[in-house]
Structure formats: C-alpha cells, structure tokens
Design an enzyme around this catalytic site. Structure first.
Site, PDB file in Angstrom:
ATOM      1  N   GLU A   1       0.843  -1.196   0.000  1.00 18.05           N
ATOM      2  CA  GLU A   1       0.000   0.000   0.000  1.00 18.05           C
ATOM      3  C   GLU A   1       0.880   1.249   0.000  1.00 18.05           C
ATOM      4  OE1 GLU A   1      -3.202   2.125   3.081  1.00 18.05           O
ATOM      5  OE2 GLU A   1      -2.568   0.049   3.376  1.00 18.05           O
TER       6      GLU A   1
ATOM      7  N   HIS B   1       3.709   1.565   2.812  1.00 18.01           N
ATOM      8  CA  HIS B   1       3.626   0.345   3.625  1.00 18.01           C
ATOM      9  C   HIS B   1       3.979  -0.824   2.714  1.00 18.01           C
ATOM     10  CE1 HIS B   1       0.970   2.180   6.857  1.00 18.01           C
ATOM     11  NE2 HIS B   1       0.634   2.957   5.839  1.00 18.01           N
TER      12      HIS B   1
END
Length: 448
Positions: free
Chosen positions: A228, A244
């Site tokens: 992400e 992330h």
C-alpha cells in the site's frame, strides 16, 4: 500513518459486497478523467470512471431481493458456508449520489461522509472499457492531483492511495467471483483488513464476529493483505504520506492472527511523513503555509536510484502548489532526523527518534515499494472515520497513554479525545472532500 486497522475500520452503509452480479439496481459508474503528461508534449486527457468498493454494496439473494447480510449478521439459509454464500448472493449496482454521496463533474470527484444511513465510501479508477482497474507504475514518475479538504474536520480522513489489487478484482483467478472490478471486488491493503465480506471469491463468514462499536460491521477469520502506498491521508488539520510494504507480492489472504497482525505479512505502521509530527507546526493547516481553507495541488515524486524506470525506488518526494506558488515540503525539525522526503535513511532515523521498530525496513523498505509499483497498483480514493483509533494517529496525540512531550506522539492540533465516530457523524455528517485534476507523468511534467 494508519492506525493498526485503519482502513479495516471503514464504516459500511446498508449494503455489502457479493460475488454474483445482481440486476435490481442499475450500475452507472461516475466519470473521472485523468491526464498523462510528457515533458515535451504536454498532457493528454484520458476518460475513465470510478467504481464503488464491493463492501458498500447491496448483497442479496440471486433469486430475489432477500438480504444475504443485514446489520452485522449473515443470513444462515443463504450463507451456510463460504462457497455456498458466494453462489447464492449477488452484488448489485449502486446509486452513487443518492445512497453514497458521491458526485462527479468528470474531472472532479466529491465524496461526502454521511448520506442517509450510509457512512463513508471507497472507490477505484476503472479503465476505459470499465472491465478492469487502471494499473499504475509510478517509478521515476510523479503523481499529481488537486484536493479541497476545507470541509474535513478532526477525526476524518480523505485518502488517495495505491494498493496492489488484482487488475480484474480477482475475477479470473477465483471461480466464485463473477462480479470483478466493475463491482469493486478484490480489496486489500497493508492492514490485512478482516472486515472484507468476500476474500478470494469466498464469503468471510468463518469466525465472523460483530464489531462492538459499529452496528454495520464485523470481522471474519481471514484478512486481505497487500502493498500500500498512501499518497495522501489528510483532513484540514494534518496530512501524511506513507509507504507500507509486505513480504509477499500481490493480494494474499492471511488466516491467523499472527499473519494478519503487526508481526505478520505487512508493515502496518509504514514510514510516514507528517509535517506536524516531524516538528513543523506552522506548515500545514488553516491559514498556514499550505492553507487548507482553499484548494491546493499535491505532487508526489517517486525517485529511483539510477534515474530510470527500472531502478530501485530510493526516495519519495512531496511538493505542494497553491495560488501559483510552488511550496517544497517542510523539513524535519526532530533531532537527529534530517530531510523533507522519505528515504530508507530518513525512515531508520525517524524510527530511532520515535522509539519505534523499523518494520518498514524489515519488509524491504523503498525497494519493495518500487517492486510493487512495477507489478502494478490500483488507485483508491476514499472518505472515512475511524472506529479503531478515532483518527488520532493522524491529527491528535497518539497513543493515548504516551506523554505528549515525547517526539512523534503529537500529530496535529486535534484534542486527545477527538475523533469519536458517533460524535463525528452526528456533528459533521455533511463533511466532504473533493479530488480533481489527476495527472501522471515523468518527473517535472505535471506541474509548474
């Protein structure tokens, strides 16, 4: 950065997702154009649309309008087990404006927090044939858009980000998924959310436990994990950019608390740059250097180590443009943490200064984020409030039991008791965010 279950805590409306395709509500995807830019030839407009995430949609019997899921409960007759539920239940079309408060002018998309009983929403960019998600690789490129957060108070998040979902929403890989990308299936993120009603073509009903704070949600035994890249998580008070990464490629299901948790597949904490958290309290907000009372432009550049499209990702750089003025990102004012962009060195120094484990580096750091972009990532836009942590990880002191004098604890000017969803929804239900003028192209091609 996210709370530990940030996007998993999104509030649902009356409907939820399914895998078969219903015919009771016409699906008309709102228009959303973007521009592809070059350094010498300017920008060319592409006509696209957005589709609502399946978790918000009406799920009913394939035979009639009987709900497969109501409130926090699955229908035991239609959904006796995960596979049968997927065969018995249809995912239907959406009334974007009337039910979900999503409106479009073609190049601008406005998302409203509360419309009737619905709270929040999440949409994805579809390709021109409206069959698959648009896939992005931003290595050695920049992603630019305009945003208006002037109507987003404490406790709310208007988010623009990328996740490594399947291009077709899992339709070709999972036989029980007949709806696919046009109906918003296949969501995943770095929080490994377990509130997703269908994962990998099967209903997530095993171990389903109703939420204690939200009357529309619950969690099953399975989570949906993937890389992400949070370009923009923000409200009028604070903003963060956060990569992330995960130790697995693509969307993957996690089936244990360990795999889905903080020590599992993905780096839930990420490596964030929030100007307020990094010590500059006058840079972002109402009347500040980046004035959130009015619209502004966000430029995010993805720099590679060798300056090529195939080199390792080495830096994520943030620039703002407002009223014709180019504003470089604020610099860190935290002792022993230097710079105004995200690099592996910045992340390591920040984690040390804040006393956090460097879970970002442990899962591959920026190079792993770049690898995910090379495989292709899907654009997501959303508005939400946070039942897990009241959004305090973005705009207030967090964690609640940490001393506010400790570096990294205070993330904005919101009160320590702010962001309670019941209060946010009752007092600020009309809150909204508008995203517009999306551009992507080589470094230096999308703004001036």
């Amino acid at each position: 950065m996210h709370s530990f279950i940030a996007l998993a805590a999104l509030s649902l409306g009356a409907g939820v997702l399914g895998q078969q395709v219903g015919t009771l509500t016409t699906e008309t995807h709102p228009a959303m154009s973007i521009s592809r830019c070059t350094k010498t030839g300017g920008c060319t407009t592409e006509d696209h649309t957005v589709t609502l995430d399946a978790n918000w949609r009406w799920l009913h019997s394939t035979a009639d309008s009987t709900n497969c899921y109501t409130g926090q409960t699955w229908d035991a007759t239609l959904c006796p087990d995960p596979a049968t539920c997927a065969q018995n239940c249809a995912l239907d079309g959406a009334d974007y404006a009337g039910t979900y408060g999503i409106t479009s002018t073609g190049e601008a998309l406005t998302m409203t927090l509360k419309t009737g009983s619905n709270v929040g929403s999440r949409v994805y960019l579809l390709g021109p044939k409206q069959e698959n998600y648009v896939m992005f690789n931003l290595k050695n490129k920049e992603f630019t858009f305009d945003v208006d957060v002037s109507n987003l108070p404490c406790g709310l998040n208007g988010a623009v980000y990328f996740v490594e979902m399947d291009r077709d929403g899992g339709k070709s890989e999972f036989a029980d998924n007949k709806a696919g990308a046009p109906y918003g299936t296949g969501y995943c993120d770095s929080q490994c959310p377990k509130d997703i009603k269908f994962i990998n073509g099967k209903a997530n009903i095993d171990g389903w436990t109703p939420s204690t704070g939200n009357t529309n949600t619950g969690t099953g035994d399975t989570g949906s994990c993937c890389n992400e890249m949070d370009i923009w998580e923000a409200n009028k008070i604070s903003a963060a950019v956060t990569p992330h990464v995960c130790n697995k490629a693509g969307q993957t299901a996690c089936t244990t608390d360990t795999a889905c948790g903080a020590a599992g597949v993905c780096d839930r904490a990420g490596c964030d740059f929030n100007s307020y958290r990094m010590g500059n309290e006058s840079f972002y907000g109402a009347g500040k250097t980046v004035n959130t009372n009015t619209k502004f432009t966000i430029v995010t550049q993805f720099i590679t180590k060798d300056g090529t499209d195939t080199g390792d990702l080495s830096e994520i750089r943030r620039i703002y443009v407002q009223d014709g003025v180019v504003i470089q990102n604020s610099k860190s004012d935290i002792a022993d943490v230097s710079g105004n962009s995200i690099t592996d060195d910045f992340c390591a120094a920040q984690k040390t200064a804040f006393g956090d484990d460097n879970t970002f580096a442990a899962r591959g750091g920026l190079a792993a984020m770049g690898d995910a972009f090379e495989r292709g990532m899907v654009l997501v836009m959303s508005i939400w409030d946070d039942y897990a942590a009241e959004m305090r990880w973005l705009d207030a002191p967090y964690p609640a039991d940490a001393a506010t004098t400790k570096p990294g604890v205070v993330r904005g000017t919101c009160a320590a008791d702010s962001g309670v969803p019941a209060t946010v929804e009752s007092q600020n239900g009309a809150a909204s965010v508008t995203y517009s003028n999306i551009k992507v192209g080589p470094i230096g091609s999308t703004y001036s």
